[in-house]
Design a protein around this motif. Sequence first.
Motif, PDB file in Angstrom:
ATOM      1  N   ALA A 293    -103.478 -31.877 -21.220  1.00 59.60           N
ATOM      2  CA  ALA A 293    -102.579 -32.558 -20.285  1.00 59.60           C
ATOM      3  C   ALA A 293    -101.137 -32.122 -20.488  1.00 59.60           C
ATOM      4  O   ALA A 293    -100.427 -31.791 -19.528  1.00 59.60           O
ATOM      5  CB  ALA A 293    -102.698 -34.073 -20.451  1.00 59.60           C
ATOM      6  N   VAL A 294    -100.690 -32.099 -21.726  1.00 59.29           N
ATOM      7  CA  VAL A 294     -99.305 -31.715 -22.018  1.00 59.29           C
ATOM      8  C   VAL A 294     -99.072 -30.249 -21.675  1.00 59.29           C
ATOM      9  O   VAL A 294     -98.016 -29.874 -21.152  1.00 59.29           O
ATOM     10  CB  VAL A 294     -98.968 -32.019 -23.493  1.00 59.29           C
ATOM     11  CG1 VAL A 294     -97.628 -31.402 -23.889  1.00 59.29           C
ATOM     12  CG2 VAL A 294     -98.927 -33.532 -23.719  1.00 59.29           C
ATOM     13  N   ALA A 295    -100.053 -29.397 -21.934  1.00 62.60           N
ATOM     14  CA  ALA A 295     -99.919 -27.976 -21.584  1.00 62.60           C
ATOM     15  C   ALA A 295     -99.799 -27.788 -20.079  1.00 62.60           C
ATOM     16  O   ALA A 295     -99.128 -26.864 -19.607  1.00 62.60           O
ATOM     17  CB  ALA A 295    -101.126 -27.189 -22.105  1.00 62.60           C
ATOM     18  N   ASP A 296    -100.416 -28.684 -19.307  1.00 64.38           N
ATOM     19  CA  ASP A 296    -100.353 -28.613 -17.845  1.00 64.38           C
ATOM     20  C   ASP A 296     -99.089 -29.254 -17.283  1.00 64.38           C
ATOM     21  O   ASP A 296     -98.907 -29.305 -16.072  1.00 64.38           O
ATOM     22  CB  ASP A 296    -101.577 -29.318 -17.226  1.00 64.38           C
ATOM     23  CG  ASP A 296    -102.836 -28.481 -17.345  1.00 64.38           C
ATOM     24  OD1 ASP A 296    -102.715 -27.266 -17.556  1.00 64.38           O
ATOM     25  OD2 ASP A 296    -103.941 -29.051 -17.225  1.00 64.38           O
ATOM     26  N   GLY A 297     -98.234 -29.767 -18.183  1.00 63.76           N
ATOM     27  CA  GLY A 297     -96.994 -30.378 -17.722  1.00 63.76           C
ATOM     28  C   GLY A 297     -97.093 -31.869 -17.470  1.00 63.76           C
ATOM     29  O   GLY A 297     -96.142 -32.498 -17.004  1.00 63.76           O
ATOM     30  N   ALA A 298     -98.255 -32.452 -17.779  1.00 65.05           N
ATOM     31  CA  ALA A 298     -98.443 -33.888 -17.590  1.00 65.05           C
ATOM     32  C   ALA A 298     -98.109 -34.632 -18.883  1.00 65.05           C
ATOM     33  O   ALA A 298     -97.752 -34.028 -19.896  1.00 65.05           O
ATOM     34  CB  ALA A 298     -99.882 -34.182 -17.160  1.00 65.05           C
ATOM     35  N   ALA A 299     -98.191 -35.948 -18.824  1.00 62.49           N
ATOM     36  CA  ALA A 299     -97.996 -36.778 -20.006  1.00 62.49           C
ATOM     37  C   ALA A 299     -99.351 -37.313 -20.453  1.00 62.49           C
ATOM     38  O   ALA A 299    -100.286 -37.416 -19.655  1.00 62.49           O
ATOM     39  CB  ALA A 299     -97.061 -37.934 -19.683  1.00 62.49           C
ATOM     40  N   TYR A 300     -99.471 -37.665 -21.739  1.00 59.26           N
ATOM     41  CA  TYR A 300    -100.723 -38.216 -22.224  1.00 59.26           C
ATOM     42  C   TYR A 300    -100.442 -39.207 -23.345  1.00 59.26           C
ATOM     43  O   TYR A 300     -99.766 -38.892 -24.317  1.00 59.26           O
ATOM     44  CB  TYR A 300    -101.651 -37.121 -22.745  1.00 59.26           C
ATOM     45  CG  TYR A 300    -103.027 -37.651 -23.087  1.00 59.26           C
ATOM     46  CD1 TYR A 300    -104.032 -37.681 -22.124  1.00 59.26           C
ATOM     47  CD2 TYR A 300    -103.305 -38.152 -24.357  1.00 59.26           C
ATOM     48  CE1 TYR A 300    -105.290 -38.187 -22.419  1.00 59.26           C
ATOM     49  CE2 TYR A 300    -104.553 -38.660 -24.661  1.00 59.26           C
ATOM     50  CZ  TYR A 300    -105.551 -38.673 -23.698  1.00 59.26           C
ATOM     51  OH  TYR A 300    -106.785 -39.195 -23.995  1.00 59.26           O
ATOM     52  N   LEU A 301    -100.973 -40.405 -23.191  1.00 57.59           N
ATOM     53  CA  LEU A 301    -100.910 -41.417 -24.242  1.00 57.59           C
ATOM     54  C   LEU A 301    -102.331 -41.880 -24.533  1.00 57.59           C
ATOM     55  O   LEU A 301    -103.091 -42.157 -23.607  1.00 57.59           O
ATOM     56  CB  LEU A 301    -100.068 -42.622 -23.803  1.00 57.59           C
ATOM     57  CG  LEU A 301     -98.583 -42.380 -23.518  1.00 57.59           C
ATOM     58  CD1 LEU A 301     -97.946 -43.661 -23.002  1.00 57.59           C
ATOM     59  CD2 LEU A 301     -97.871 -41.899 -24.768  1.00 57.59           C
ATOM     60  N   SER A 302    -102.673 -41.955 -25.818  1.00 59.90           N
ATOM     61  CA  SER A 302    -103.980 -42.508 -26.153  1.00 59.90           C
ATOM     62  C   SER A 302    -104.029 -43.937 -25.622  1.00 59.90           C
ATOM     63  O   SER A 302    -102.988 -44.590 -25.474  1.00 59.90           O
ATOM     64  CB  SER A 302    -104.189 -42.501 -27.670  1.00 59.90           C
ATOM     65  OG  SER A 302    -103.401 -43.504 -28.282  1.00 59.90           O
ATOM     66  N   PRO A 303    -105.208 -44.457 -25.287  1.00 64.22           N
ATOM     67  CA  PRO A 303    -105.299 -45.806 -24.731  1.00 64.22           C
ATOM     68  C   PRO A 303    -104.582 -46.864 -25.562  1.00 64.22           C
ATOM     69  O   PRO A 303    -103.911 -47.747 -25.025  1.00 64.22           O
ATOM     70  CB  PRO A 303    -106.811 -46.051 -24.671  1.00 64.22           C
ATOM     71  CG  PRO A 303    -107.395 -44.692 -24.502  1.00 64.22           C
ATOM     72  CD  PRO A 303    -106.513 -43.781 -25.324  1.00 64.22           C
TER      73      PRO A 303
END
Length: 215
Positions: A117-127
Amino acid sequence: MIRVLLADDEPLTRAGIAAVLAADPGFDVVAQAENGRQAVELAIGHRPDVALLDIVMPVLDGIGAAAEIARTVPATGVLMLTTFSADEQIAAALDGGARGFLLKTGDPRELFAGIRAVADGAAYLSPTVAHRVIQQVSGNRLASATRARAAVDTLTPREREVLTLLGAGLPNAEIARRLHVVEGTVKVFVTSILRRLEVANRVQAAIVAHEAGLL
C-alpha cells in the motif's frame, strides 16, 4: 519488485523480518540499518520504495528518521513498525511524514499489505492502530462527526467517491480502476480533496471519511 529498507536495532528482529520478506519474490530488502541515523543515510543512498522503520532506535529514533526521510527522500514511503501503539507516538510518526503504522505482533499478511500500500502511494494502518488513531483524533465524537460532515459537504460528488475509496485504504491505481479513470486523474482528485479538507495527508483524509460516515 518493491525495494525495501529495513531499520531495527535488534539483529534478530531484522533477520526475521528480512526472512519473511524474502519468502515473497515481490520484495527485495536492499539495505538494513541498526539505528535511525543510518536509516536516513541508507535511504538517501539507495532510494528504496519503502523504508520500514522500528519506532524505538538509538542515535535517532524512528520518528525522527521518518521525518528526515520524508523531507530528503520524499519518493520513499515510510512505514513504522513497533511492538506497541502509544497514542502520542502514532500521532508524532504520522505528523512527521510516515504513511503507515504496523505492530510487530501483527499477522505477516499485514506486513505485506502495508508495504504494498505504501509503495503504491496509499496509507496503511493495522486494524489495531487504525482504531487508536480514530479514537485519538475524534475526541468529542459528535463534534468531530459534525465537522467532518461539514468538510465533506464542500467536496464534489466525484471527490466524495474518491474519498470513500481512499478511506477504505485503496491505492490510486485501484481507485482509478473502480472509477474507470486514469490514475493521473485520481491524483488530481486526491490533491483537491486534501486541500478542501485542509488535511496534510491521506491518513488524515481517511479519518475524516470515517468520521463523516462515508464508510
